[in-house]
Design a protein around this motif. Sequence first.
Motif, PDB file in Angstrom:
ATOM      1  N   LEU A 216      -0.366  -5.749   2.520  1.00  0.00           N
ATOM      2  CA  LEU A 216       0.850  -5.370   3.077  1.00  0.00           C
ATOM      3  C   LEU A 216       0.771  -3.875   3.656  1.00  0.00           C
ATOM      4  N   ILE A 217       0.056  -2.978   3.181  1.00  0.00           N
ATOM      5  CA  ILE A 217       0.083  -1.717   3.507  1.00  0.00           C
ATOM      6  C   ILE A 217      -0.487  -1.426   4.938  1.00  0.00           C
ATOM      7  N   LYS A 218      -1.477  -2.125   5.234  1.00  0.00           N
ATOM      8  CA  LYS A 218      -2.198  -2.210   6.393  1.00  0.00           C
ATOM      9  C   LYS A 218      -1.681  -3.332   7.452  1.00  0.00           C
ATOM     10  N   GLY A 219      -1.015  -4.053   7.108  1.00  0.00           N
ATOM     11  CA  GLY A 219      -0.507  -5.138   8.090  1.00  0.00           C
ATOM     12  C   GLY A 219       0.679  -4.790   9.015  1.00  0.00           C
ATOM     13  N   ASP A 220       1.175  -5.684   9.830  1.00  0.00           N
ATOM     14  CA  ASP A 220       2.150  -5.197  10.676  1.00  0.00           C
ATOM     15  C   ASP A 220       3.714  -5.631  10.522  1.00  0.00           C
TER      16      ASP A 220
END
Length: 487
Positions: A216-220
């Motif tokens: 979630l943190i790294k996603g779009d």
Amino acid sequence: MQRIEINPMTRLEGHGKITIFLDDKGNVDNAFWQVVEFMGYEKFLIGMPIEEVPRTVSTVCGVCRAVHFMASLKAADEVYGVKPTETARKLRELFYYAHYVEDHMEIIYALGLPDFVCGPTASPAERNLVGLIMKVGVDVGRDVLKKRFAAVRIFEILGGRPSHPVAAIPGGWSKRLKEEERQEILRYADECVELGKFTLKAFKDLVLSNPQYVELIKGDIYKVVTNYLGTVDEAGKVTYYDGTQVFVDTKGNEIGRFSGKEYLEWIAERTLPWSYQKAPYIKKLGWKGIVDGEGTSLYSVGPLARFNVGNGFDTPGAQEAYEEMVEFFGGKPVHNILGYHWARAIELLHCAEKVKELASDESITAPDVRQELGEALGEGVGIVEAARGTLIHHYKTDSKGIVTDANIIVATTHNKGSINIAIKRAAENFIKEGKVDEGILNLVEMAYRPYDLCLACSTHTLPGKLPVQIDIYTKDGELVKSLRNFK
């Protein structure tokens, strides 16, 4: 067309709602973040002596009290054409760093971490501060709250009260610090540093160790690509009380910098028909609408923005944590807004380390805490980095120092466009074919919590005051009128 409302919004300061419109297939057509309260401090500050303004604006919010206090105090310095003495500046900074520690701690533990520790789709009865304490243990919760008290006690010693401070004097500070008080602050400083270290470890253990949260943190889904505004010192490091304001673009390249009244050359505010809050944008880029991506004129402020603008921190623990975050994301700028939580934890440690550094300076007890005031010069601008982001207070006065005009632009106002994009993007990702439940709506709410909204702080502006340009558009985007220097 179906309409969904999140009303009231939860875990924030102030009152707002989110209105989501679905198309015939039950997918998101549009979404609006609406501020439904109005404070109007700018209006009733008119007629007040400028030296009384800091104590008054500190009551805008029970959490943001020190930041309005400090920005308006710096503006009062300018009105009287004075700079605080070296000792007074140190006292102001020590006071301000302590505020950051207790403020960031509150936001991280009460507003941010419950989504991760308790689970994003957990029941609201569990997904809160009490639920967080039950998960991590009552003893841990008690220790964290005790260490927060350490920061509040420093705030009280220096500011005169634990809530709304009363120590403001243009050109200085109301009283000197006694040696026994410095020693007390030193003891509390150790607890603040321990809190900062514990918080970073807790974020790693509770959030970064979970692959789903890392995704979630790294996603779009929670990604908003904007320009950024933050304050840096002469070495380009993140700073809060004083410095130069810098804009960088979506690639991290500097767009420009300003200080004081120069903000008028860079920031314009657009009125919106559906919110009491205006939408600032970079004036030199022109209004492009509430859209992100390369070429946008929107910008973001706050911990992640400062992380993106500055080249690190001037204390060892915070710098090490900064480098870890840069490596985690593979460089800067970071547009993943859940990174705000991590950047906030780094700042908590940074400010705790600065509390320790300043309290260790024996010269901070020197008696030179006031400057002699001259005649009122008629205008002053105070800019600080509030915990939530860049805060601007601009006042005009008459020859006796009585306020005749006021303009306040707070962090949540700067972030208006960015927050609206974040909410809409989350809604588009999680609401499909009309299927909505409590868990899905909280995933939408998670899009604004990184920004640490303070809606009470953000609704003071009224058309027709200081020379801030206000552009008025039709609903189709046609420019009707640009207003400037009007009463």
